[in-house]
Design a protein around this motif. Structure first.
Motif, PDB file in Angstrom:
ATOM      1  N   UNK A  79     103.020 117.145   3.985  1.00  0.00           N
ATOM      2  CA  UNK A  79     102.905 116.082   4.719  1.00  0.00           C
ATOM      3  C   UNK A  79     101.593 116.229   5.614  1.00  0.00           C
ATOM      4  N   UNK A  80     101.853 117.338   6.327  1.00  0.00           N
ATOM      5  CA  UNK A  80     100.963 117.789   7.416  1.00  0.00           C
ATOM      6  C   UNK A  80      99.647 118.063   6.695  1.00  0.00           C
ATOM      7  N   UNK A  81      99.475 118.825   5.439  1.00  0.00           N
ATOM      8  CA  UNK A  81      98.492 119.108   4.482  1.00  0.00           C
ATOM      9  C   UNK A  81      97.730 117.784   4.121  1.00  0.00           C
ATOM     10  N   UNK A  82      98.439 117.181   3.471  1.00  0.00           N
ATOM     11  CA  UNK A  82      97.884 116.052   2.498  1.00  0.00           C
ATOM     12  C   UNK A  82      97.511 114.778   3.569  1.00  0.00           C
ATOM     13  N   UNK A  83      98.319 114.545   4.358  1.00  0.00           N
ATOM     14  CA  UNK A  83      98.006 112.972   5.148  1.00  0.00           C
ATOM     15  C   UNK A  83      97.231 113.563   6.487  1.00  0.00           C
ATOM     16  N   UNK A  84      97.358 114.521   7.144  1.00  0.00           N
ATOM     17  CA  UNK A  84      96.949 114.913   8.482  1.00  0.00           C
ATOM     18  C   UNK A  84      95.831 116.049   8.658  1.00  0.00           C
ATOM     19  N   UNK A  85      95.541 116.428   7.405  1.00  0.00           N
ATOM     20  CA  UNK A  85      94.605 117.583   7.423  1.00  0.00           C
ATOM     21  C   UNK A  85      94.930 118.671   8.277  1.00  0.00           C
ATOM     22  N   UNK A  86      96.029 119.168   8.316  1.00  0.00           N
ATOM     23  CA  UNK A  86      96.653 119.947   9.137  1.00  0.00           C
ATOM     24  C   UNK A  86      97.278 121.154   8.515  1.00  0.00           C
ATOM     25  N   UNK A  87      97.113 122.309   8.628  1.00  0.00           N
ATOM     26  CA  UNK A  87      97.779 123.703   8.058  1.00  0.00           C
ATOM     27  C   UNK A  87      99.189 124.128   8.723  1.00  0.00           C
ATOM     28  N   UNK A  88      99.600 123.002   9.513  1.00  0.00           N
ATOM     29  CA  UNK A  88     101.031 123.171  10.447  1.00  0.00           C
ATOM     30  C   UNK A  88     101.983 123.195   9.366  1.00  0.00           C
TER      31      UNK A  88
END
Length: 167
Positions: A79-88
């Motif tokens: 979810x973080x990677x796909x929708x929020x462009x985050x590597x969290x």
């Protein structure tokens, strides 16, 4: 004076006729209703034999079940990677405990409500709430997980403070 008496008699006659006509219409409707075909039992194709009611077993994994925690961590990262462009990502779970199991009674979909602490890849400690749900997986084939990390509910789906994932 004679004219007034005739008018009153005529009016009374009209009212009586209206009552009689109403009674006749009601009687006719009753007779026609009785003459209608009777209802029949449902045939085999009309029966909902596969919908026999809730048959829940209550076999829901415990809060510290590794498979459930892995599923949460995997989906959180996606979810973080796909929708929020985050590597969290979630790096660790701690202090896991059950809040409630079947809080609304045995006839409802069994859910085990849990809470705990997660450490994320940005070295922050956050509260997590999650529910493990019987028949909540893909097409109801197995259990599923609903989860929310406090402070990272970016679309506010479980707002405020992940309250919608709690009992």
């Amino acid at each position: 004076m004679g004219n007034g008496v005739r008018t009153a008699k005529a009016e009374a006659g009209r009212k009586g006729f209206a009552r009689l006509a109403g009674f006749g219409a009601a009687t006719l409707a009753l007779v026609l209703g009785c003459a209608a075909p009777k209802a029949e039992a449902a045939n085999l194709l009309e029966l909902n034999f596969w919908l026999s009611g809730p048959n829940y077993s209550g076999n829901v994994p415990a809060c510290d079940e590794q498979a459930a925690l892995n599923l949460i961590a995997q989906r959180f990262g996606e979810t973080e990677s796909r929708f929020w462009s985050s590597d969290l990502t979630i790096t660790q779970f701690e202090h896991l405990s059950e809040i409630a199991f079947r809080p609304w009674g045995p006839e409802y979909l069994p859910r085990r409500y849990c809470r705990g602490t997660v450490y994320t890849s940005d070295a922050r400690k956050r509260q997590i709430y999650y529910a493990i749900v019987e028949d909540g997986g893909f097409v109801g084939a197995s259990w599923g997980v609903q989860w929310c990390v406090v402070g990272l509910d970016r679309e506010y789906a479980d707002a405020p403070s992940c309250k919608m994932v709690q009992p």
